[in-house]
Design a protein around this motif. Structure first.
Motif, short mmCIF file in Angstrom:
data_model
loop_
_atom_site.label_atom_id
_atom_site.label_comp_id
_atom_site.label_asym_id
_atom_site.label_seq_id
_atom_site.Cartn_x
_atom_site.Cartn_y
_atom_site.Cartn_z
N UNK A 184 -3.19 -41.89 -34.75
CA UNK A 184 -3.05 -41.91 -36.21
C UNK A 184 -1.81 -41.11 -36.60
N UNK A 185 -1.06 -41.66 -37.55
CA UNK A 185 0.22 -41.06 -37.94
C UNK A 185 0.45 -41.29 -39.43
N UNK A 186 1.05 -40.32 -40.09
CA UNK A 186 1.45 -40.47 -41.49
C UNK A 186 2.98 -40.38 -41.56
N UNK A 187 3.64 -41.40 -42.04
CA UNK A 187 5.10 -41.47 -41.99
C UNK A 187 5.79 -40.50 -42.94
N UNK A 188 5.18 -40.20 -44.07
CA UNK A 188 5.82 -39.30 -45.03
C UNK A 188 6.86 -39.99 -45.90
N UNK A 189 6.95 -41.29 -45.78
CA UNK A 189 7.83 -42.09 -46.63
C UNK A 189 7.29 -43.51 -46.69
N UNK A 190 7.67 -44.24 -47.69
CA UNK A 190 7.21 -45.62 -47.83
C UNK A 190 7.92 -46.48 -46.78
N UNK A 191 7.13 -47.26 -46.03
CA UNK A 191 7.68 -48.10 -44.97
C UNK A 191 7.36 -49.57 -45.27
N UNK A 192 8.38 -50.41 -45.28
CA UNK A 192 8.19 -51.85 -45.44
C UNK A 192 7.57 -52.41 -44.17
N UNK A 193 6.57 -53.27 -44.34
CA UNK A 193 5.84 -53.83 -43.20
C UNK A 193 6.18 -55.31 -43.03
N UNK A 194 6.56 -55.68 -41.82
CA UNK A 194 6.86 -57.07 -41.48
C UNK A 194 5.79 -57.61 -40.54
N UNK A 195 5.65 -58.93 -40.52
CA UNK A 195 4.65 -59.55 -39.64
C UNK A 195 5.26 -59.90 -38.29
N UNK A 196 5.95 -58.95 -37.71
CA UNK A 196 6.57 -59.11 -36.41
C UNK A 196 7.54 -57.96 -36.19
N UNK A 211 2.22 -46.69 -47.76
CA UNK A 211 2.65 -45.63 -48.66
C UNK A 211 2.97 -44.32 -47.96
N UNK A 212 3.48 -43.39 -48.74
CA UNK A 212 3.94 -42.10 -48.21
C UNK A 212 2.82 -41.33 -47.53
N UNK A 213 1.62 -41.33 -48.11
CA UNK A 213 0.52 -40.52 -47.59
C UNK A 213 -0.52 -41.32 -46.82
N UNK A 214 -0.32 -42.64 -46.69
CA UNK A 214 -1.30 -43.47 -45.98
C UNK A 214 -1.29 -43.19 -44.49
N UNK A 215 -2.49 -43.13 -43.89
CA UNK A 215 -2.58 -43.03 -42.44
C UNK A 215 -2.34 -44.39 -41.81
N UNK A 216 -1.57 -44.40 -40.73
CA UNK A 216 -1.33 -45.65 -39.99
C UNK A 216 -1.90 -45.52 -38.58
N UNK A 217 -2.46 -46.60 -38.09
CA UNK A 217 -2.87 -46.67 -36.70
C UNK A 217 -1.67 -47.17 -35.88
N UNK A 218 -1.25 -46.41 -34.92
CA UNK A 218 -0.13 -46.80 -34.07
C UNK A 218 -0.66 -47.39 -32.77
N UNK A 219 -0.28 -48.64 -32.48
CA UNK A 219 -0.77 -49.32 -31.28
C UNK A 219 0.25 -49.31 -30.15
N UNK A 220 1.53 -49.24 -30.47
CA UNK A 220 2.55 -49.26 -29.43
C UNK A 220 3.87 -49.76 -29.98
N UNK A 221 4.85 -49.87 -29.10
CA UNK A 221 6.20 -50.25 -29.50
C UNK A 221 6.68 -51.51 -28.80
N UNK A 222 7.61 -52.19 -29.45
CA UNK A 222 8.28 -53.36 -28.88
C UNK A 222 9.58 -53.56 -29.64
N UNK A 223 10.67 -53.70 -28.90
CA UNK A 223 11.98 -53.97 -29.51
C UNK A 223 12.31 -53.00 -30.64
N UNK A 224 12.10 -51.71 -30.40
CA UNK A 224 12.43 -50.64 -31.36
C UNK A 224 11.61 -50.71 -32.65
#
Length: 345
Positions: free
Chosen positions: A32-44, A58-71
């Motif tokens: 679980x991670x909170x970015x601290x800034x608004x992040x645009x989300x893409x479907x890929x 959103x800035x304070x929303x918790x995100x579930x991080x599953x892993x990385x691909x292509x930066x």
């Protein structure tokens, strides 16, 4: 509700000579991670992929991080009391007074996807939410070609096009045929006596999607990058020839050239493409050899070949015979790749 307009992606089943169980994606493995800034989300994994409406975390929303691909990061997040979305954001860079730098413990590592083609057996739908299952985002027609990334329980994580852009989402796995769109090619017979064929490129193509790059013409062949080798949407490939339902290609990747096989169904057209021709000469290697996915010493390693092992010589990489393109079978795995030409007996 949007309609699918192109290919979807389905998970591969790997084992030499047969189709085994596909790899499983564990969506319960996350940090679980909170970015601290608004992040645009893409479907890929990238900003060239489809964005659903104003999708953002959103800035304070918790995100579930599953892993990385292509930066990029694969994330999951809730955006109302009953809605959830799986999507992708760029890996954030450090910024003043914002927690936008990730530590190793914040992610679950680099992701690997199978990226193989199947077809739908009936009309169905895809969603970006396999957790709360709150929305049917895309309608899919019966008989659509589907490009499956991986399985998650009853789901298949797939790639398709929405409004002419690629998007990744989930559909019920039982809506997909188990039969590959690209069947394995027939086994080559080692009946030749002369090693004279040189690889020659016939046409340039841009498949325009993410497709698994196999070392040979079938899902039963080994893949580089620990099973994650693939061609990306903007990468161009140069076709050497057709073998059954597969195309033998050189991919001009950002990290360097690599050779492998893509489903012929992934190609825009088959103009100027001919059946591939190989010598098929049984040959013994004089020393230990590294089998690689391109004719150079820094290319990705596929497997190691011990001294005295027999390979099936297929062709030379160039007229100077610097590298030999061979097929090697051992421990139930089929692999094609390049070894130095001067180690052949």
């Amino acid at each position: 509700m949007k309609r699918v307009v192109a290919a979807l992606i389905c998970i591969s089943l790997l084992c030499c000579g047969c189709m085994a169980l596909a790899s499983e994606f564990n969506m319960k493995d996350y940090s679980v991670f909170t970015f601290g800034e608004r992040m645009i989300v893409y479907q890929g994994p990238g900003d060239t992929y489809y964005r659903h409406g104003n999708a953002a975390i959103g800035i304070s929303n918790n995100a579930r991080l599953y892993g990385t691909l292509d930066n990029c990061l694969m994330i999951g997040y809730g955006y109302s009391t009953d809605k959830f979305r799986i999507g992708w954001v760029p890996i954030p860079e450090p910024a003043k007074d914002k927690r936008t730098i990730l530590s190793v413990s914040d992610t679950v590592g680099e992701l690997r996807f199978d990226m193989v083609l199947r077809t739908t057996i009936d009309e169905c739908a895809a969603t970006y939410d396999p957790v709360k299952i709150s929305m049917r985002n895309i309608e899919i027609k019966k008989g659509a070609t589907v490009n499956v990334l991986c399985w998650y329980g009853k789901w298949a994580y797939c790639e398709f096009k929405v409004e002419k852009k690629l998007a990744w989402g989930f559909m019920y796995a039982d809506m997909l045929s188990k039969k590959p769109v690209a069947e394995p090619a027939k086994d080559l017979k080692t009946t030749g006596t002369e090693r004279k064929t040189v690889l020659k490129e016939l046409a340039a193509k841009t498949p325009g999607g993410n497709y698994g790059l196999f070392s040979g013409p079938g899902e039963n062949y080994l893949r580089a990058d620990e099973g994650g080798a693939h061609i990306r949407p903007l990468e161009k490939c140069y076709v050497i020839g057709e073998e059954g339902d597969w195309m033998f290609v050189r991919v001009a990747a950002a990290t360097g050239d690599r050779y492998g096989y893509l489903p012929a169904a992934a190609m825009p057209d088959k103009a100027r493409v001919k059946a591939v021709s190989f010598d098929c000469v049984p040959t013994v290697v004089a020393t230990n050899a590294s089998l690689r996915d391109a004719p150079n010493d820094t290319a990705a390693l596929l497997t190691n070949i011990p001294s005295g092992a027999e390979v099936n010589f297929l062709a030379w990489s160039n007229a100077a015979h610097h590298y030999a393109y061979v097929e090697y079978k051992a421990n139930g795995l089929c692999t094609r790749g390049f070894i130095p030409g001067d180690i052949l007996n």
